[in-house]
Design a protein around this motif. Structure first.
Motif, mmCIF file in Angstrom:
data_model
loop_
_atom_site.group_PDB
_atom_site.id
_atom_site.type_symbol
_atom_site.label_atom_id
_atom_site.label_comp_id
_atom_site.label_asym_id
_atom_site.label_seq_id
_atom_site.Cartn_x
_atom_site.Cartn_y
_atom_site.Cartn_z
ATOM 1 N N ALA A 113 22.399 16.919 10.761
ATOM 2 C CA ALA A 113 23.713 17.545 10.865
ATOM 3 C C ALA A 113 24.264 17.439 12.275
ATOM 4 O O ALA A 113 23.542 17.584 13.267
ATOM 5 N N LEU A 114 25.567 17.224 12.340
ATOM 6 C CA LEU A 114 26.309 17.204 13.594
ATOM 7 C C LEU A 114 27.403 18.256 13.471
ATOM 8 O O LEU A 114 28.323 18.118 12.654
ATOM 9 N N THR A 115 27.311 19.342 14.246
ATOM 10 C CA THR A 115 28.303 20.413 14.153
ATOM 11 C C THR A 115 29.478 20.126 15.080
ATOM 12 O O THR A 115 29.330 19.457 16.109
ATOM 13 N N THR A 116 30.634 20.670 14.714
ATOM 14 C CA THR A 116 31.848 20.456 15.507
ATOM 15 C C THR A 116 32.008 21.546 16.562
ATOM 16 O O THR A 116 33.097 22.063 16.790
ATOM 17 N N SER A 117 30.925 21.884 17.208
ATOM 18 C CA SER A 117 30.916 22.883 18.269
ATOM 19 C C SER A 117 29.861 22.480 19.283
ATOM 20 O O SER A 117 28.726 22.153 18.911
ATOM 21 N N ALA A 118 30.219 22.509 20.572
ATOM 22 C CA ALA A 118 29.368 21.899 21.590
ATOM 23 C C ALA A 118 28.499 22.881 22.363
ATOM 24 O O ALA A 118 27.568 22.457 23.040
ATOM 25 N N TYR A 119 28.790 24.187 22.286
ATOM 26 C CA TYR A 119 28.182 25.162 23.191
ATOM 27 C C TYR A 119 27.207 26.093 22.467
ATOM 28 O O TYR A 119 27.125 26.115 21.246
ATOM 29 N N SER A 120 26.506 26.906 23.274
ATOM 30 C CA SER A 120 25.486 27.814 22.751
ATOM 31 C C SER A 120 26.006 29.245 22.708
ATOM 32 O O SER A 120 26.339 29.823 23.742
ATOM 33 N N SER A 121 26.096 29.782 21.511
ATOM 34 C CA SER A 121 26.336 31.204 21.274
ATOM 35 C C SER A 121 26.036 31.440 19.804
ATOM 36 O O SER A 121 25.763 30.483 19.068
ATOM 37 N N TYR A 122 26.121 32.671 19.357
ATOM 38 C CA TYR A 122 25.837 32.906 17.944
ATOM 39 C C TYR A 122 26.823 32.139 17.065
ATOM 40 O O TYR A 122 26.431 31.365 16.189
ATOM 41 N N SER A 123 28.125 32.334 17.286
ATOM 42 C CA SER A 123 29.117 31.745 16.382
ATOM 43 C C SER A 123 29.270 30.247 16.569
ATOM 44 O O SER A 123 29.679 29.547 15.635
ATOM 45 N N SER A 124 28.958 29.726 17.759
ATOM 46 C CA SER A 124 29.162 28.302 18.001
ATOM 47 C C SER A 124 27.914 27.458 17.788
ATOM 48 O O SER A 124 27.997 26.230 17.785
ATOM 49 N N CYS A 125 26.767 28.106 17.598
ATOM 50 C CA CYS A 125 25.545 27.324 17.394
ATOM 51 C C CYS A 125 24.647 27.938 16.326
ATOM 52 O O CYS A 125 24.473 27.378 15.247
ATOM 53 N N ARG A 126 24.103 29.109 16.603
ATOM 54 C CA ARG A 126 23.095 29.665 15.695
ATOM 55 C C ARG A 126 23.649 29.914 14.294
ATOM 56 O O ARG A 126 22.958 29.674 13.291
ATOM 57 N N GLN A 127 24.899 30.381 14.199
ATOM 58 C CA GLN A 127 25.452 30.647 12.873
ATOM 59 C C GLN A 127 25.561 29.365 12.058
ATOM 60 O O GLN A 127 25.328 29.371 10.843
ATOM 61 N N TYR A 128 25.912 28.254 12.701
ATOM 62 C CA TYR A 128 25.943 26.985 11.980
ATOM 63 C C TYR A 128 24.546 26.623 11.467
ATOM 64 O O TYR A 128 24.391 26.123 10.344
ATOM 65 N N ARG A 129 23.518 26.872 12.258
ATOM 66 C CA ARG A 129 22.165 26.573 11.812
ATOM 67 C C ARG A 129 21.745 27.493 10.663
ATOM 68 O O ARG A 129 21.028 27.068 9.752
ATOM 69 N N GLU A 130 22.209 28.742 10.681
ATOM 70 C CA GLU A 130 21.958 29.630 9.551
ATOM 71 C C GLU A 130 22.674 29.111 8.305
ATOM 72 O O GLU A 130 22.133 29.151 7.189
ATOM 73 N N ASP A 131 23.909 28.623 8.483
ATOM 74 C CA ASP A 131 24.652 28.039 7.362
ATOM 75 C C ASP A 131 23.899 26.853 6.765
ATOM 76 O O ASP A 131 23.854 26.685 5.539
ATOM 77 N N LEU A 132 23.320 26.029 7.633
ATOM 78 C CA LEU A 132 22.571 24.879 7.142
ATOM 79 C C LEU A 132 21.361 25.318 6.327
ATOM 80 O O LEU A 132 21.069 24.743 5.269
#
Length: 372
Positions: A113-132
């Protein structure tokens, strides 16, 4: 005799987006998806909906992700990588679980997966990984779904911003506004301070704004340091003035969010005698609603009101350097054998592939929905 195809670690690519409405009837259902479980009132949703309604109810982010998907497919093919690219969203069609299911139905069980967000925070990184993780099909074993690392300081992401700032400063110079009278204002989405302090690894102290703020400051410094090097014949002062501001704050008044707000920052710059501002949407990869509304509409209006010239730098979008950089990131994980060299322009990177325990934990809930 033709060579055997290269055996990749993964057999399909998944572009992961936020999603956005495609028409007026989609706006409120989309916003309900975004805010599900957060207790946001219908009245507040209607307030945000006016931004979408002003542009026909269509978020630009979907067309941008379609273009990015096509650009990734073309770049992969040009490098001889014959892998399909699927596209799924968190909050609107095509939904992420459906795209993962489609990929599995097509026979692909190792997805990168390649997310459309470049930075580290809950909503910009970890939440996408939870979605996956939640998108993995139930009852079907053996499906692997991983994500590339946060790419905030990858050269392909940073290069378009350097180019954009140079061009904006040159445009102001052609108007008779010298660099010394211009301020470069980097912007990103504000997040609750409770989330900011938890961003990044819990055992790594990166300041009061956590990894999220530190990453933006580090990348902004790289952009500014590159300006004279990029054009050694230009008549630069030692360095144009710059700072980081935040936009799109959406929480209740009693919830602390990262500041200063971009509009407040523009007002202060004007009061201090700055003649022009170059706004750089450093936290965003494409010109979605939080760029075209919060910056091109609201921040531009603020600048006009206080009498300061305003230019906004483009986001990376499908800039060739950005698309090439994203494929470089994919190839870090795709290629078999020893790990490929990992490019990073700041001392903070390259960021790890996987989230460690406690990385980018969620703080207090609440706030207005993000717009994409």
């Amino acid at each position: 005799m033709s060579a055997e195809p290269l055996p990749y670690r993964y057999d399909a690519i998944l572009l992961v987006g936020f999603g956005g409405p495609e028409g007026q009837d989609d706006v409120i259902p989309f916003l309900r998806n975004v805010t599900r479980g957060r207790g946001i009132s219908e009245a507040r949703l209607e307030t945000v909906a006016t931004h979408y309604r002003a542009v026909g109810g269509v978020s630009p982010v979907n067309a941008q992700n379609r273009a990015l998907r096509a650009a990734l497919e073309a770049e992969l093919a040009a490098r001889g990588v014959n892998l399909p690219v699927y596209w799924g969203n968190r909050n609107w069609e095509p939904y992420l679980p459906g795209e993962v299911a489609a990929a599995v139905l097509d026979g692909h069980t190792r997805l990168l997966a390649l997310t459309t967000s470049a930075y580290s925070s809950y909503s910009s990184c970890r939440q996408y990984r939870e979605d996956l993780a939640e998108a993995l099909p139930t009852g079907i074993g053996g499906v692997q779904l991983d994500a590339v690392r946060p790419y905030f300081d990858h050269p392909g992401f940073v290069a378009p911003f350097i180019e954009g700032v140079r061009e904006a400063l040159a445009r102001f110079t052609r108007r008779g506004i010298c660099v010394a009278d211009t301020h470069v204002l980097f912007t990103t989405h504000s997040i609750p301070i409770a989330d900011a302090v938890r961003s990044g690894l819990p055992d790594r102290d990166l300041g009061p704004g956590g990894a999220y703020e530190a990453q933006h400051l580090a990348v902004a410094a790289v952009v500014m340091a590159a300006l004279p090097v990029a054009d050694p014949d230009a008549q630069w002062p030692p360095a144009p003035a710059w700072s980081l501001a935040f936009q799109s704050r959406s929480g209740p008044p009693d919830m602390p969010w990262l500041e200063p707000d971009v509009n407040d920052a523009i007002e202060r710059l004007a009061a201090a005698g700055t003649r022009a501002v170059v706004v750089v949407p450093l936290g965003f990869i494409s010109d979605h609603m939080e760029v075209v509304w919060d910056l091109d509409t609201e921040a531009a209006a603020t600048a006009h009101r206080v009498g300061i010239e305003f230019l906004r730098v483009p986001t990376p979008g499908v800039h060739p350097a950005f698309v090439s950089g994203l494929v470089d990131l994919l190839l870090e994980r795709l290629a078999p054998g020893p790990a490929s060299p990992r490019a990073a322009l700041t001392a903070l990177g390259p960021w790890p592939d996987a989230c460690a325990a406690g990385c980018c934990a969620k703080g207090a809930a609440g706030g207005r929905p993000r717009q994409h």
